[in-house]
Write a protein that holds these residues in place. Sequence first.
Motif, PDB file in Angstrom:
ATOM      1  N   ASP A  48       0.813  -1.218   0.000  1.00 26.87           N
ATOM      2  CA  ASP A  48       0.000   0.000   0.000  1.00 26.87           C
ATOM      3  C   ASP A  48       0.849   1.272   0.000  1.00 26.87           C
ATOM      4  O   ASP A  48       0.409   2.329  -0.465  1.00 26.87           O
ATOM      5  N   ALA A 262       1.716   2.472 -12.945  1.00 24.89           N
ATOM      6  CA  ALA A 262       1.115   1.313 -12.291  1.00 24.89           C
ATOM      7  C   ALA A 262       1.897   0.041 -12.616  1.00 24.89           C
ATOM      8  O   ALA A 262       2.122  -0.809 -11.746  1.00 24.89           O
ATOM      9  N   TYR A 266       3.773  -2.081  -9.636  1.00 24.08           N
ATOM     10  CA  TYR A 266       3.020  -3.231  -9.140  1.00 24.08           C
ATOM     11  C   TYR A 266       3.251  -4.552  -9.861  1.00 24.08           C
ATOM     12  O   TYR A 266       2.745  -5.580  -9.410  1.00 24.08           O
ATOM     13  N   SER A 396      -0.967   9.122  -9.448  1.00 29.56           N
ATOM     14  CA  SER A 396      -0.942   7.673  -9.202  1.00 29.56           C
ATOM     15  C   SER A 396      -0.318   7.353  -7.857  1.00 29.56           C
ATOM     16  O   SER A 396      -0.813   6.494  -7.113  1.00 29.56           O
ATOM     17  N   LEU A 400      -3.097   5.377  -6.094  1.00 25.50           N
ATOM     18  CA  LEU A 400      -3.128   3.963  -6.462  1.00 25.50           C
ATOM     19  C   LEU A 400      -3.098   3.038  -5.254  1.00 25.50           C
ATOM     20  O   LEU A 400      -3.760   1.987  -5.255  1.00 25.50           O
ATOM     21  N   VAL A 403      -6.623   3.047  -3.856  1.00 26.52           N
ATOM     22  CA  VAL A 403      -7.524   2.318  -4.751  1.00 26.52           C
ATOM     23  C   VAL A 403      -7.278   0.818  -4.646  1.00 26.52           C
ATOM     24  O   VAL A 403      -8.228   0.022  -4.568  1.00 26.52           O
ATOM     25  N   THR A 404      -6.016   0.424  -4.616  1.00 25.21           N
ATOM     26  CA  THR A 404      -5.681  -0.998  -4.528  1.00 25.21           C
ATOM     27  C   THR A 404      -6.205  -1.604  -3.239  1.00 25.21           C
ATOM     28  O   THR A 404      -6.734  -2.721  -3.229  1.00 25.21           O
ATOM     29  N   PHE A 408      -9.631  -3.090  -4.626  1.00 25.91           N
ATOM     30  CA  PHE A 408      -9.109  -4.331  -5.195  1.00 25.91           C
ATOM     31  C   PHE A 408      -8.671  -5.334  -4.141  1.00 25.91           C
ATOM     32  O   PHE A 408      -8.028  -6.335  -4.466  1.00 25.91           O
ATOM     33  N   THR A 412      -2.731  -6.403  -6.317  1.00 20.97           N
ATOM     34  CA  THR A 412      -2.150  -5.414  -7.221  1.00 20.97           C
ATOM     35  C   THR A 412      -2.306  -5.789  -8.691  1.00 20.97           C
ATOM     36  O   THR A 412      -2.185  -4.919  -9.557  1.00 20.97           O
ATOM     37  N   LYS A 414      -4.986  -6.420 -10.091  1.00 15.07           N
ATOM     38  CA  LYS A 414      -6.165  -5.681 -10.555  1.00 15.07           C
ATOM     39  C   LYS A 414      -5.807  -4.230 -10.875  1.00 15.07           C
ATOM     40  O   LYS A 414      -6.436  -3.603 -11.734  1.00 15.07           O
ATOM     41  N   THR A 415      -4.804  -3.706 -10.194  1.00 21.24           N
ATOM     42  CA  THR A 415      -4.340  -2.349 -10.497  1.00 21.24           C
ATOM     43  C   THR A 415      -3.718  -2.310 -11.887  1.00 21.24           C
ATOM     44  O   THR A 415      -3.808  -1.295 -12.582  1.00 21.24           O
ATOM     45  N   LEU A 418      -6.447  -1.764 -14.328  1.00 21.95           N
ATOM     46  CA  LEU A 418      -6.800  -0.347 -14.389  1.00 21.95           C
ATOM     47  C   LEU A 418      -5.814   0.409 -15.272  1.00 21.95           C
ATOM     48  O   LEU A 418      -6.202   1.274 -16.079  1.00 21.95           O
TER      49      LEU A 418
END
Length: 441
Positions: A48, A262, A266, A396, A400, A403-404, A408, A412, A414-415, A418
Amino acid sequence: MEMASLKPRLTFWQLWNMSFGFFGIQFGFALQNANTSRIFSTLGASPDDLPLFWLAAPVTGLLVQPVIGYMSDNTWHPYWGRRRPFFFLGAIFASLALFLMPNSTTLWMAVAVLWMMDAAINVSMEPFRAFVGDKLDVTQQTAGYAMQTFFIGCGAVVASLLPTIFSDYFAVSNVPVNGMIPDTVRFSFYIGALVYLLSVMWTVFTATEAPPDDLAQFRAERKASAGLGHAIAEILGGFGKMPKTMVQLAFVQFFTWIALFAMWIYTGTAVADNVWGTTNAQSEAFQDAGNWVGIMFGVYNGVSALAAFILPIFARATSRKVVHTTCLLIGGASLASIFMITDKQTLIYPMIGVGIAWASVLTMPYAILAGALPARRMGYFMGLFNFFVVIPQIVSGLLLGWVTSHFFGGHTVKTLMLGGACMALAGVLTLFVTDKAPEAK
C-alpha cells in the motif's frame, strides 16, 4: 521554423553517436523500474505504501526538467556546447546514486537515494530530447527519436536481465541476508553505474553542437533574462503559451503514464501474488518472482528496440497518430491481460504488446511535438512537456495505493488492469491530436 530546413542531414553514425548516451540512461532507469519496488519491499515497505515511496521519481522530474530545459536553452560554451554540460554533470551524480541504491540499509535511505537518482537522471536525460530538435531537420526528427528509442530498448533489456544472469549463470545469491538487498541486485546496480557513465560520456565527447545563429543576439538575450525571478516567470509563463498540439498531447500523456507508473510499481508484487502465490518479500519465491519480472521487462524493452525502426515506416504509410493510437490500444489490452495469467511463461506474451506501446510512447509524441515547437525554446518546451509525464505519476502515487487497498482488496494485479484501461483511453485520445509536421520521404 524556416531555419530548420537549413540543418544538414546527419549520417547513420552521427545519429548513433548523439543517441548512444540513452543506452546508459535507460540502463539506469530499467534497473530502477524493475528493482525499486523489490528493494523497498525487501527493506520492509508494504504494498500500500509503494506508490508513495515512488513519488520521488515524478516529483523530481516536475521540478528538475523544466528548469534544466530553460537553463540549457540559455547555455552556450565554445567547447561544451548547449546540452552536453548537462549530460556530463547528470551522468556523474546518477552513477553515484546507482552505486549507493543497493547498499541502502534502511527503507528511508533507499527512498532518499531514489530522490537523488531521479534528479540526476533527469538532469542528463531532459536535454537529450531537445538535442534532436537542435540538430535534426524536421524530416529527420522521427528517425532521431527512433534511434533514441532503439538505445532505450537495448539498455533496458540488458539491465532488466542482469539479476537473472547473475543468479543463473554465475551462481550469485538471490536471497536477502539479514534483510539486506540480494547480491544479484547489488552487482547489477554496480554495472549500471559504470555503463551509465561511459555511455553518456560517449555522446558528450563524440557529438557536436552548432552555436546559435546569431551568437551576439543570443548573449544579449541571455544577459537580459538573467536572474532567478525572470527565470521563474519564464518557466511558469510557458503554460499559457503552449502550442495547441502540446495541449492535446498532454491528455494523451496523462493516461499513458498512469498506466506505465502502475506497471512499474506493481508488476513485481502482482506476479509474486498471482503466479508464485506469495506476498512475503523475504521469501525465496518473492525474489524469484522479482527476477522473472526483470525478464518480462527485458522482453518489452527488447521489443521496443526492434519496433523503434519499424514504427516510422508505418507512420509514413499512415500517420503518426494512427500508429500511436494502434500501439497504445495493443499495449493497454496486453497490460490488462496479466490479470488472467497464472503461468510464468505465458507472462511473456503480454510484454510483447507492452513493448510495442512503449516504442511508440518514446517516439511518436516527441516527434509530433518537435514539429510544433519554436526551435529557440525547444529545451524549455520539452521540459515543460514532461509535466504531463510526471503529474499523472504523482496522482498515481497518491491514489493507487488507496484504490488498490479499498477497491481491489490489496490484489495489485487488478491495479494493472486499471492501468491497461488508462492506456487504451490514451490511444483513443490520440486521434484528436493535430499533427501537421512534414514526414520524411
